[in-house]
Design a protein around this motif. Structure first.
Motif, PDB file in Angstrom:
ATOM      1  N   TRP A 172     -10.366 -86.220 108.530  1.00 50.89           N
ATOM      2  CA  TRP A 172      -9.203 -85.645 108.090  1.00 50.89           C
ATOM      3  C   TRP A 172      -9.340 -84.099 108.134  1.00 50.89           C
ATOM      4  CZ3 TRP A 172      -8.019 -83.148 103.478  1.00 50.89           C
ATOM      5  CH2 TRP A 172      -9.145 -83.021 102.477  1.00 50.89           C
ATOM      6  N   TRP A 173     -10.545 -83.624 107.355  1.00 53.25           N
ATOM      7  CA  TRP A 173     -10.825 -82.195 107.139  1.00 53.25           C
ATOM      8  C   TRP A 173     -11.109 -81.315 108.200  1.00 53.25           C
ATOM      9  CZ3 TRP A 173     -15.180 -80.715 109.327  1.00 53.25           C
ATOM     10  CH2 TRP A 173     -16.048 -81.892 109.666  1.00 53.25           C
ATOM     11  N   TRP A 198      -8.143 -90.114 101.155  1.00 55.33           N
ATOM     12  CA  TRP A 198      -9.131 -89.448 100.331  1.00 55.33           C
ATOM     13  C   TRP A 198      -8.758 -89.121  98.905  1.00 55.33           C
ATOM     14  CZ3 TRP A 198     -14.159 -87.733 101.862  1.00 55.33           C
ATOM     15  CH2 TRP A 198     -14.869 -87.067 100.892  1.00 55.33           C
ATOM     16  N   LEU A 200      -8.845 -87.791  94.755  1.00 55.49           N
ATOM     17  CA  LEU A 200      -9.225 -86.377  94.217  1.00 55.49           C
ATOM     18  C   LEU A 200      -9.246 -86.903  92.805  1.00 55.49           C
ATOM     19  CD1 LEU A 200      -7.742 -83.142  95.651  1.00 55.49           C
ATOM     20  CD2 LEU A 200     -10.042 -84.041  96.038  1.00 55.49           C
ATOM     21  N   PRO A 201     -10.421 -87.068  92.212  1.00 51.91           N
ATOM     22  CA  PRO A 201     -11.850 -86.647  92.371  1.00 51.91           C
ATOM     23  C   PRO A 201     -12.093 -88.193  93.258  1.00 51.91           C
ATOM     24  CG  PRO A 201     -11.810 -87.540  90.257  1.00 51.91           C
ATOM     25  CD  PRO A 201     -10.385 -87.320  90.450  1.00 51.91           C
ATOM     26  N   THR A 202     -13.116 -87.972  94.263  1.00 49.13           N
ATOM     27  CA  THR A 202     -13.930 -89.082  94.901  1.00 49.13           C
ATOM     28  C   THR A 202     -15.129 -89.173  93.941  1.00 49.13           C
ATOM     29  OG1 THR A 202     -12.971 -88.656  97.080  1.00 49.13           O
ATOM     30  CG2 THR A 202     -15.094 -89.670  97.026  1.00 49.13           C
ATOM     31  N   LEU A 205     -19.815 -91.772  97.073  1.00 50.26           N
ATOM     32  CA  LEU A 205     -19.915 -91.351  98.885  1.00 50.26           C
ATOM     33  C   LEU A 205     -19.263 -92.503  99.493  1.00 50.26           C
ATOM     34  CD1 LEU A 205     -21.409 -88.973  97.285  1.00 50.26           C
ATOM     35  CD2 LEU A 205     -22.461 -88.693  99.596  1.00 50.26           C
ATOM     36  N   GLY A 213      -1.646 -92.970 100.862  1.00 51.64           N
ATOM     37  CA  GLY A 213      -0.415 -92.691  99.893  1.00 51.64           C
ATOM     38  C   GLY A 213      -1.002 -92.295  98.613  1.00 51.64           C
ATOM     39  N   ASP A 214      -2.245 -92.463  98.249  1.00 49.95           N
ATOM     40  CA  ASP A 214      -2.813 -92.213  96.972  1.00 49.95           C
ATOM     41  C   ASP A 214      -3.636 -90.976  96.844  1.00 49.95           C
ATOM     42  OD1 ASP A 214      -1.572 -94.440  95.525  1.00 49.95           O
ATOM     43  OD2 ASP A 214      -3.051 -95.563  95.576  1.00 49.95           O
ATOM     44  N   GLY A 215      -3.953 -90.432  98.110  1.00 51.93           N
ATOM     45  CA  GLY A 215      -4.694 -89.439  98.300  1.00 51.93           C
ATOM     46  C   GLY A 215      -4.309 -88.290  99.075  1.00 51.93           C
ATOM     47  N   ILE A 216      -5.075 -87.302  99.491  1.00 57.51           N
ATOM     48  CA  ILE A 216      -4.673 -86.146  99.969  1.00 57.51           C
ATOM     49  C   ILE A 216      -4.594 -85.920 101.504  1.00 57.51           C
ATOM     50  CG2 ILE A 216      -5.169 -84.814  97.965  1.00 57.51           C
ATOM     51  CD1 ILE A 216      -7.634 -84.062  99.651  1.00 57.51           C
ATOM     52  N   ILE A 217      -4.927 -86.991 102.238  1.00 55.38           N
ATOM     53  CA  ILE A 217      -4.812 -86.825 103.664  1.00 55.38           C
ATOM     54  C   ILE A 217      -3.190 -87.011 104.405  1.00 55.38           C
ATOM     55  CG2 ILE A 217      -5.591 -87.967 105.835  1.00 55.38           C
ATOM     56  CD1 ILE A 217      -7.890 -89.367 104.479  1.00 55.38           C
ATOM     57  N   ASP A 218      -3.067 -86.139 105.129  1.00 54.67           N
ATOM     58  CA  ASP A 218      -1.456 -86.386 105.831  1.00 54.67           C
ATOM     59  C   ASP A 218      -1.747 -87.131 106.651  1.00 54.67           C
ATOM     60  OD1 ASP A 218       0.680 -85.600 106.681  1.00 54.67           O
ATOM     61  OD2 ASP A 218       0.522 -83.318 106.966  1.00 54.67           O
TER      62      ASP A 218
ATOM     63  N   ARG B 102      -0.659 -82.315 100.830  1.00 56.56           N
ATOM     64  CA  ARG B 102      -1.543 -83.220 101.573  1.00 56.56           C
ATOM     65  C   ARG B 102      -1.824 -82.533 102.919  1.00 56.56           C
ATOM     66  NH1 ARG B 102       1.579 -87.040  99.030  1.00 56.56           N
ATOM     67  NH2 ARG B 102       0.358 -88.701  98.279  1.00 56.56           N
ATOM     68  N   GLY B 103      -2.847 -82.675 103.406  1.00 58.03           N
ATOM     69  CA  GLY B 103      -3.613 -81.962 104.584  1.00 58.03           C
ATOM     70  C   GLY B 103      -3.842 -80.586 104.221  1.00 58.03           C
ATOM     71  N   LEU B 104      -4.730 -80.061 105.030  1.00 59.23           N
ATOM     72  CA  LEU B 104      -5.342 -78.603 104.977  1.00 59.23           C
ATOM     73  C   LEU B 104      -4.422 -77.798 105.555  1.00 59.23           C
ATOM     74  CD1 LEU B 104      -9.020 -79.820 105.145  1.00 59.23           C
ATOM     75  CD2 LEU B 104      -7.959 -79.040 103.044  1.00 59.23           C
TER      76      LEU B 104
END
Lengths: 279, 279
Positions: A172-173, A198, A200-202, A205, A213-218, B102-104
């Motif tokens: 994703w990054w 992904w 926050l925080p993770t 590893l 939906g619970d994280g920051i990936i689009d 979400r997303g960078l």
């Protein structure tokens, strides 16, 4: 194939392969991704019979690797088992460095050489290989292929019979993601699309992935890239998470399906009528 | 400048800035990298006096950021302080996503825009800015710039007054590393080289870095790339590690110096005679 596939790893702590197949069938899901060690646990004949009884297909077979020195000798049997299960593709898991080794250069050359040999076997046996680049934080111990760019380069060098799987968690990054998804799509080598999130925080590893939906990936944006690149396959749910593994597998699967329905606009999923009869 | 620079973060849990400067001077080290918050703790006048008394120079000043909305207003004062300390360069710390984002994509555009504005300030004040790409596992919460490729692209777009710092921990896995180090070198924008190591297993995303030689990074190889790219600066030791923070700072520094001497063949380090007088 239904629009959603579950990877058994998502519920493996509390559901063996037979339970997993039953839970999937209950939800009108007709395709799954499976693990060789989980087949061994329940017995291959039982696993094959359960798949047949549920009328279920296999998307991904996990896995070929890690590529330790003596591994190639065992790979043929694993590929043959994947073929017996009718898997669409078999995941390559390169593993990381050898004891005392430093840097990735030699390990990458080694992995590329081994994938070339495995591809010859896979072509003969009639299964496709899938490279799933893993997150760079796993480069040392789990995969020396950490970008879709490298995976595409390698597929291009090797020719037919090998493709890529895009897992949002690992890629994703990467600022090259869209371009590399398009490149894979143009070559017809997009074999799978894995979703999770992904957090926050993770905190770990390996085992702290999030529910979609619970994280920051689009996620809708990456699904859009996959669709524009011509990927017509299913969305595969693969969540490695100690938190979710502790939950009831049926509940986890229902939450995951609902999240996918909310996030992916093109998703066609209906809990099939016949699935209810299996309850 | 001596061939070795310590970043205060390496010993900050048990040594304030004044102790850190003393410990460095004892070891014949004449250049350090410092932190704004640590200056505040001991008082700016005391920090400046101690630097002067030890005849010590400042390499990197940590840091400008995170780029929260109200940050730019405070950045000018921070840049001016970096200038008062005679810092060679000031680290940019973009921070990650905003709440609910979400997303960078948007965050990267935002960071690039902010770095452009900061660069105008920095040019006026007379300090150089340094982009240090962080590991992709930190993309969500610490830096939206996660590759030397992006950092080089951005420097190229912005023109003079900004460069890059290569930290092995963040970049060792990247197949583009050598090419991008060469690209940065050709443009004369290699401002720093940070060393530490990647441990197997890594137990925490932020505070489990290794001492040079204890992990799997091929440090001599990356130093070779830096030198071939024309970098003539010091090797900066920056280790974020709860394990090492718990150790005696003097012992930690001695171990780190010895490891560098063993790993980096070109390293010129001699514990200067006058340093002993400071003991």
């Amino acid at each position: 194939m239904t629009a959603i596939v579950f990877n058994h790893a998502t519920v493996r702590e509390r559901a063996d392969m037979l339970s997993f197949l039953h839970l999937s069938a209950e939800r009108g899901i007709d395709t799954v991704s499976i693990w060789g060690d989980e087949i061994t646990k329940v017995g291959e004949a039982n696993a094959l019979a359960a798949l047949r009884d549920h009328g279920m297909k296999v998307s991904g077979y996990n896995r070929i690797g890690p590529f330790v020195p003596e591994y190639l000798g065992r790979a043929e049997a694993e590929l043959e088992r994947a073929a017996r299960f009718g898997a669409d593709h078999v995941f390559l898991f390169t593993g990381g460095l050898t004891e005392g080794e430093r840097g990735l250069t030699a390990a990458r050359w080694r992995a590329e050489d081994q994938i070339g040999r495995l591809l010859e076997m896979a072509r003969r046996i009639g299964v496709k290989l899938a490279i799933e680049p893993l997150h760079p934080m796993l480069a040392g111990d789990r995969s020396v292929i950490t970008s879709l760019t490298s995976a595409n380069d390698l597929c291009e060098a090797l020719g037919p019979g090998i493709g890529v799987v895009v897992d949002v968690y690992h890629l994703w990054w990467d600022e090259r993601l869209e371009a590399e998804i398009m490149r894979a799509g143009r070559a017809g080598r997009l074999l799978g699309f894995h979703v999770n999130d992904w957090l926050l925080p993770t905190r770990h590893l390996l085992t702290d992935r999030g529910m979609m939906g619970d994280g920051i990936i689009d996620l809708p944006s990456i699904e859009g890239m996959m669709r524009r690149a011509g990927f017509r396959g299913a969305i595969e749910i693969e969540i490695f998470s100690t938190d979710w593994w502790a939950r009831d597998p049926a509940e986890l699967m229902d939450v995951a399906i609902a999240r996918c329905q909310g996030l992916f606009s093109d998703l066609v999923y209906e809990r099939a009528a016949q699935a209810v009869q299996l309850l």
